[in-house]
Enzyme design. Structure first.
Site, PDB file in Angstrom:
ATOM      1  N   ASP A 150       9.052  -5.039  -8.844  1.00  0.00           N
ATOM      2  CA  ASP A 150       8.022  -4.614  -7.890  1.00  0.00           C
ATOM      3  C   ASP A 150       7.965  -5.713  -6.836  1.00  0.00           C
ATOM      4  O   ASP A 150       7.389  -6.770  -7.057  1.00  0.00           O
ATOM      5  CB  ASP A 150       6.703  -4.502  -8.681  1.00  0.00           C
ATOM      6  CG  ASP A 150       5.525  -4.072  -7.835  1.00  0.00           C
ATOM      7  OD1 ASP A 150       5.725  -3.745  -6.658  1.00  0.00           O
ATOM      8  OD2 ASP A 150       4.395  -4.080  -8.372  1.00  0.00           O
ATOM      9  N   GLY A 197       5.131  -7.067  -0.556  1.00  0.00           N
ATOM     10  CA  GLY A 197       5.056  -6.207   0.636  1.00  0.00           C
ATOM     11  C   GLY A 197       6.043  -6.671   1.707  1.00  0.00           C
ATOM     12  O   GLY A 197       6.144  -7.861   1.987  1.00  0.00           O
ATOM     13  N   GLY A 209       2.856   2.275  -2.489  1.00  0.00           N
ATOM     14  CA  GLY A 209       3.075   2.832  -3.827  1.00  0.00           C
ATOM     15  C   GLY A 209       4.145   2.147  -4.661  1.00  0.00           C
ATOM     16  O   GLY A 209       4.638   2.733  -5.629  1.00  0.00           O
ATOM     17  N   GLY A 266       0.791  -1.230   0.000  1.00  0.00           N
ATOM     18  CA  GLY A 266       0.000   0.000   0.000  1.00  0.00           C
ATOM     19  C   GLY A 266       0.819   1.272   0.000  1.00  0.00           C
ATOM     20  O   GLY A 266       0.272   2.374   0.061  1.00  0.00           O
ATOM     21  N   SER A 280       3.801  -0.579  -6.689  1.00  0.00           N
ATOM     22  CA  SER A 280       3.278  -0.877  -8.026  1.00  0.00           C
ATOM     23  C   SER A 280       2.972   0.421  -8.770  1.00  0.00           C
ATOM     24  O   SER A 280       3.217   0.531  -9.980  1.00  0.00           O
ATOM     25  CB  SER A 280       2.013  -1.730  -7.939  1.00  0.00           C
ATOM     26  OG  SER A 280       2.293  -2.909  -7.223  1.00  0.00           O
ATOM     27  N   TYR A 281       2.470   1.406  -8.051  1.00  0.00           N
ATOM     28  CA  TYR A 281       2.194   2.714  -8.656  1.00  0.00           C
ATOM     29  C   TYR A 281       3.489   3.292  -9.235  1.00  0.00           C
ATOM     30  O   TYR A 281       3.550   3.744 -10.370  1.00  0.00           O
ATOM     31  CB  TYR A 281       1.613   3.645  -7.590  1.00  0.00           C
ATOM     32  CG  TYR A 281       1.385   5.057  -8.059  1.00  0.00           C
ATOM     33  CD1 TYR A 281       0.247   5.387  -8.794  1.00  0.00           C
ATOM     34  CD2 TYR A 281       2.307   6.067  -7.777  1.00  0.00           C
ATOM     35  CE1 TYR A 281       0.035   6.695  -9.235  1.00  0.00           C
ATOM     36  CE2 TYR A 281       2.108   7.367  -8.210  1.00  0.00           C
ATOM     37  CZ  TYR A 281       0.972   7.677  -8.943  1.00  0.00           C
ATOM     38  OH  TYR A 281       0.779   8.970  -9.386  1.00  0.00           O
TER      39      TYR A 281
HETATM   40  P1  ADP Z   1       1.893  -1.301  -3.226  1.00  0.00           P
HETATM   41  O1  ADP Z   1       2.190  -1.821  -4.592  1.00  0.00           O
HETATM   42  O2  ADP Z   1       3.113  -0.814  -2.501  1.00  0.00           O
HETATM   43  O3  ADP Z   1       1.111  -2.268  -2.400  1.00  0.00           O
HETATM   44  P2  ADP Z   1       0.202   0.543  -4.636  1.00  0.00           P
HETATM   45  O4  ADP Z   1       1.161   1.022  -5.663  1.00  0.00           O
HETATM   46  O5  ADP Z   1      -0.810  -0.448  -5.084  1.00  0.00           O
HETATM   47  O6  ADP Z   1       0.957  -0.003  -3.354  1.00  0.00           O
HETATM   48  O7  ADP Z   1      -0.483   1.833  -4.014  1.00  0.00           O
HETATM   49  C1  ADP Z   1      -1.652   1.779  -3.229  1.00  0.00           C
HETATM   50  C2  ADP Z   1      -2.602   2.883  -3.688  1.00  0.00           C
HETATM   51  O8  ADP Z   1      -2.035   4.161  -3.421  1.00  0.00           O
HETATM   52  C3  ADP Z   1      -2.906   2.833  -5.164  1.00  0.00           C
HETATM   53  O9  ADP Z   1      -4.254   3.148  -5.368  1.00  0.00           O
HETATM   54  C4  ADP Z   1      -2.011   3.911  -5.745  1.00  0.00           C
HETATM   55  O10 ADP Z   1      -2.541   4.454  -6.932  1.00  0.00           O
HETATM   56  C5  ADP Z   1      -1.940   4.935  -4.623  1.00  0.00           C
HETATM   57  N1  ADP Z   1      -0.642   5.639  -4.602  1.00  0.00           N
HETATM   58  C6  ADP Z   1       0.515   5.166  -4.113  1.00  0.00           C
HETATM   59  N2  ADP Z   1       1.516   6.065  -4.230  1.00  0.00           N
HETATM   60  C7  ADP Z   1       0.969   7.153  -4.814  1.00  0.00           C
HETATM   61  C8  ADP Z   1       1.478   8.431  -5.207  1.00  0.00           C
HETATM   62  N3  ADP Z   1       2.764   8.785  -5.013  1.00  0.00           N
HETATM   63  N4  ADP Z   1       0.618   9.292  -5.788  1.00  0.00           N
HETATM   64  C9  ADP Z   1      -0.673   8.970  -6.000  1.00  0.00           C
HETATM   65  N5  ADP Z   1      -1.217   7.770  -5.646  1.00  0.00           N
HETATM   66  C10 ADP Z   1      -0.430   6.877  -5.057  1.00  0.00           C
HETATM   67 MG    MG Z   2       1.682  -3.713  -5.366  1.00  0.00          MG
END
Ligand code: ADP
Ligand code: MG
Length: 343
Positions: A240, A243, A92, A90, A94-95
């Site tokens: 990626d 967690g 970011g 959560g 993957s984002y």
């Molecule tokens: P992870 O892959 O680390 O579990 P995600 O990339 O799925 O986390 O991010 C979780 C949520 O937060 C997603 O909906 C993502 O779009 C949002 N998010 C994360 N980082 C950012 C950022 N820097 N700006 C905008 N949205 C973000």
């Molecule tokens: Mg992820």
């Protein structure tokens, strides 16, 4: 954001994600503080220094420009490169990496589609501007795999739900799809991320426990004026990671300790590989996990490495945030000296 020296082969960045929507109205302020020195962030009054400290306002475009574009340049010169997104679910990862095909347009697009776009646009420019020995032919291909429960799934294979390799076997690579233009890149990303999501539900519920690796392979055939040919091949791994919650570290040398059954073998082994590399050990424990054995060719002292440690602003995540910062600090000790892979 600051600029670390371009000569340093290992770069460590920390990116704080924005406040979660569900908590946006709460009065809670971020546990992450920023220092006038752009390389320093402060948590619980403790300063942490990194090559890059990225606040929630930093855009995807800036992340690419500062951290990833320099790696693309190295890739094209024949060096292996790896960018790893590490952090709690959560935050970011993957984002940032852009491995989700729903974000392949607009400002939110992440690292992978930006790298592919850069390679193809720079490719056109290079044709008129070759340095040193002229590039006779350039071949670009991509592979996209997922590691779950110590098994590798080839996301570009016909039957992507069957593992291609399990622990104990040597990984020889996923299927490589040749790439000739940016539309093919998008097709591959879409196919791979779709396959990632349609895996049986048992897997989906565990998706934060899987690692995804998108690899770009570049092979350049050089021909000098005497007609002699040499080949330079290089690859870039965009990773990626699963967690990191549940992975705890103890001791100043960051020896990873297992805690219960939820420990992610792959992440622990990456920590151990980085530690062995830092200490100059002759034997690097790549065989401890499928993840480390898959990354063996690019997670070594011969390669460029950029670590993107992703952290949360929330107090409830503080212990995971500190654990991620410690992981990133340990990686800072690495002193890589990359070499070109010429045959
Ligand atoms: P992870 O892959 O680390 O579990 P995600 O990339 O799925 O986390 O991010 C979780 C949520 O937060 C997603 O909906 C993502 O779009 C949002 N998010 C994360 N980082 C950012 C950022 N820097 N700006 C905008 N949205 C973000
Ligand atoms: Mg992820």
């Amino acid at each position: 954001m600051s600029n670390a020296s371009d000569n340093c082969a290992v770069k460590i960045a920390v990116r704080e994600r924005p406040v979660r929507q569900s908590l946006i109205n709460s009065k809670e302020s971020s546990v992450i503080g920023y220092h006038p020195n752009p390389n320093i962030l402060i948590v619980e009054e403790r300063p942490f220094t990194f090559d890059y400290v990225l606040s929630p306002e930093v855009t995807q475009a800036q992340v690419f420009e500062d951290l990833i574009k320099p790696l693309v340049k190295k890739l094209k010169l024949g060096f292996n490169c790896t960018a790893l997104a590490y952090g709690q679910t959560g935050t970011g990862k993957s984002y940032t990496m852009g491995l989700d095909s729903t974000n392949i347009e607009g400002e939110h697009i992440g690292v992978v589609p930006r790298v592919l776009k850069e390679i193809f646009s720079a490719e056109t420019q290079d044709k008129d501007n070759t340095e040193n020995e002229p590039v006779f032919k350039r071949e670009i291909s991509a592979s996209f795999i997922e590691i779950y429960n110590e098994k590798v799934y080839d996301l570009l294979a016909e039957n992507s739900s069957e593992p291609i390799i399990a622990k104990g076997f040597r990984y020889t690579g996923g299927s490589r799809k040749p790439l000739t233009d940016i539309n093919e890149c998008h097709a591959i990303l879409t196919q791979g991320s779709k396959n990632r999501h349609v895996r049986p539900t048992k897997m989906n519920s565990q998706s934060s426990r899987s690692h995804a690796i998108f690899t770009i392979h570049l092979r350049c055939i050089l021909r000098n004026t005497n007609g002699e040919e040499s080949i330079i091949s290089s690859c870039m791994n965009l990773v990626d990671l699963a967690g990191s919650e549940g992975v705890r570290r103890t001791g100043h040398q960051g020896v990873a300790m297992s805690e219960g059954v939820n420990i992610n073998q792959g992440l622990l082994s990456i920590g151990k590989v980085l530690q062995a590399m830092t200490m100059g050990s002759k034997v690097i424990p790549y065989r401890d996990s499928v993840l480390s054995s898959v990354l063996q060719d690019s997670l070594n002292l011969n390669s460029y490495l950029t670590l993107l440690a992703c952290i949360s602003p929330h107090r409830e995540d503080l212990s995971e945030t500190l654990s991620t910062l410690r992981f990133a600090q340990n990686a800072k000790q690495l002193k890589n000296t990359p070499q070109i892979n010429s045959i």
